[in-house]
Every structure is written in C-alpha cells, then in structure tokens.
Design a protein around this motif. Structure first.
Motif, PDB file in Angstrom:
ATOM      1  N   TYR A   1       0.533  -0.762  -0.239  1.00 42.20           N
ATOM      2  CA  TYR A   1      -0.060  -0.118  -0.232  1.00 42.20           C
ATOM      3  C   TYR A   1       0.479   1.214   0.145  1.00 42.20           C
ATOM      4  O   TYR A   1       1.884   0.886   0.267  1.00 42.20           O
ATOM      5  N   GLN A   2       0.344   2.039  -0.410  1.00 36.91           N
ATOM      6  CA  GLN A   2       0.901   3.285  -0.329  1.00 36.91           C
ATOM      7  C   GLN A   2       0.456   4.226   0.734  1.00 36.91           C
ATOM      8  O   GLN A   2      -0.965   4.230   1.037  1.00 36.91           O
TER       9      GLN A   2
ATOM     10  N   GLN B   1       5.820   2.176   7.858  1.00 33.41           N
ATOM     11  CA  GLN B   1       5.777   0.997   7.571  1.00 33.41           C
ATOM     12  C   GLN B   1       4.428  -0.657   7.403  1.00 33.41           C
ATOM     13  O   GLN B   1       4.644  -1.496   6.618  1.00 33.41           O
ATOM     14  N   SER B   2       4.234  -0.394   8.878  1.00 30.25           N
ATOM     15  CA  SER B   2       3.219  -1.268   8.986  1.00 30.25           C
ATOM     16  C   SER B   2       2.613  -0.921   7.830  1.00 30.25           C
ATOM     17  O   SER B   2       1.469  -1.958   7.871  1.00 30.25           O
TER      18      SER B   2
ATOM     19  N   GLN C   1       2.464  -2.225   4.819  1.00 26.34           N
ATOM     20  CA  GLN C   1       2.219  -3.925   4.273  1.00 26.34           C
ATOM     21  C   GLN C   1       1.173  -4.142   4.428  1.00 26.34           C
ATOM     22  O   GLN C   1       0.920  -5.425   3.496  1.00 26.34           O
ATOM     23  N   ASP C   2      -0.059  -4.270   5.471  1.00 25.60           N
ATOM     24  CA  ASP C   2      -0.915  -4.303   5.939  1.00 25.60           C
ATOM     25  C   ASP C   2      -1.805  -4.247   6.879  1.00 25.60           C
ATOM     26  O   ASP C   2      -1.986  -4.124   7.389  1.00 25.60           O
ATOM     27  N   PRO C   3      -2.153  -2.560   6.397  1.00 27.10           N
ATOM     28  CA  PRO C   3      -3.200  -1.874   7.029  1.00 27.10           C
ATOM     29  C   PRO C   3      -3.964  -2.515   7.932  1.00 27.10           C
ATOM     30  O   PRO C   3      -4.804  -1.797   8.632  1.00 27.10           O
TER      31      PRO C   3
ATOM     32  N   ASP D   1      -7.541   1.617  -4.363  1.00 24.52           N
ATOM     33  CA  ASP D   1      -6.455   1.768  -5.153  1.00 24.52           C
ATOM     34  C   ASP D   1      -4.521   1.638  -4.435  1.00 24.52           C
ATOM     35  O   ASP D   1      -3.884   2.252  -4.246  1.00 24.52           O
ATOM     36  N   ARG D   2      -5.259   0.527  -2.908  1.00 24.13           N
ATOM     37  CA  ARG D   2      -3.856  -0.035  -2.116  1.00 24.13           C
ATOM     38  C   ARG D   2      -3.469   1.201  -2.225  1.00 24.13           C
ATOM     39  O   ARG D   2      -2.350   1.340  -1.579  1.00 24.13           O
ATOM     40  N   SER D   3      -4.173   2.480  -0.940  1.00 19.37           N
ATOM     41  CA  SER D   3      -3.531   3.461  -0.217  1.00 19.37           C
ATOM     42  C   SER D   3      -3.935   3.561   0.874  1.00 19.37           C
ATOM     43  O   SER D   3      -5.187   3.230   1.294  1.00 19.37           O
ATOM     44  N   VAL D   4      -3.330   4.588   1.562  1.00 22.90           N
ATOM     45  CA  VAL D   4      -3.786   4.565   3.251  1.00 22.90           C
ATOM     46  C   VAL D   4      -3.416   5.725   3.008  1.00 22.90           C
ATOM     47  O   VAL D   4      -2.536   6.990   3.126  1.00 22.90           O
ATOM     48  N   TRP D   5      -4.312   6.302   3.832  1.00 19.88           N
ATOM     49  CA  TRP D   5      -4.504   8.350   4.809  1.00 19.88           C
ATOM     50  C   TRP D   5      -4.556   8.396   5.865  1.00 19.88           C
ATOM     51  O   TRP D   5      -5.619   7.870   6.523  1.00 19.88           O
ATOM     52  N   VAL D   6      -3.345   9.025   7.114  1.00 20.59           N
ATOM     53  CA  VAL D   6      -3.349   8.651   7.696  1.00 20.59           C
ATOM     54  C   VAL D   6      -4.143  10.521   7.916  1.00 20.59           C
ATOM     55  O   VAL D   6      -3.548  11.641   7.444  1.00 20.59           O
TER      56      VAL D   6
END
Length: 91
Positions: free
Chosen positions: A7-8, A41-42, A45-47, A76-81
């Motif tokens: 994931y981005q 990092q986490s 990989q697998d949010p 879209d395999r993204s993660v937003w903090v």
C-alpha cells in the motif's frame, strides 16, 4: 500470480501539521521519529491488520508516544493518515 504490491501511505495536510506541532514541542524526538517509521512501515504492508477499527472506514493505531487515525482504500491500495496525536504516559 504474484504477491500484491504493498500500500502507498499518504499523510493528510492536517496530520502533517499536527505532527509538526508535536515535534516542535517534544523532548522525545527520537521516539516520535521511530513511531512514525513503524507506523509507515506497518501501514504499507498490511494496514487492515494494524490497530483497531473505528467509525466508518477509520482505524486507530497507537505506537507510543503517538496515536494515528487512518483510513484504508482497497480500490487503489492507499492509506491516508488523517490525524496524529501525542499520547502521554497517563493516556
């Protein structure tokens, strides 16, 4: 078939500002930098296995001395903090 790409991880502007304010006021900058690195990092990989779920699409992860609120987009395999806050020992 291979292993899907990771994931981005992106940081919302408000979360970046919160982190900057925490950084400027902090005495434990080494620990803060380490927490951000562990979180990034986490999440890449697998949010969906990080932290615990919250309302709607949101999750929370605590990597002391920080807590991160984030959302995962599978499409879209993204993660937003979205938010970050300082977790004091008494929290």
């Amino acid at each position: 078939m291979g292993v899907p790409a990771g994931y981005q991880v992106f940081w919302h502007a408000a979360a970046e500002q919160q982190l900057a304010a925490i950084w400027m006021a902090a005495s434990e900058r080494r620990e803060i930098a380490a927490a951000v690195n562990i979180c990034d990092q986490s999440l890449c990989q697998d949010p969906q296995s990080v932290g615990e779920s919250r309302d709607g699409p949101y999750r929370i992860s605590i990597v002391r001395p920080l807590a991160f609120i984030f959302r995962v987009s599978e499409s879209d395999r993204s993660v937003w903090v979205m938010r970050v806050r300082h977790v004091r020992p008494s929290d």
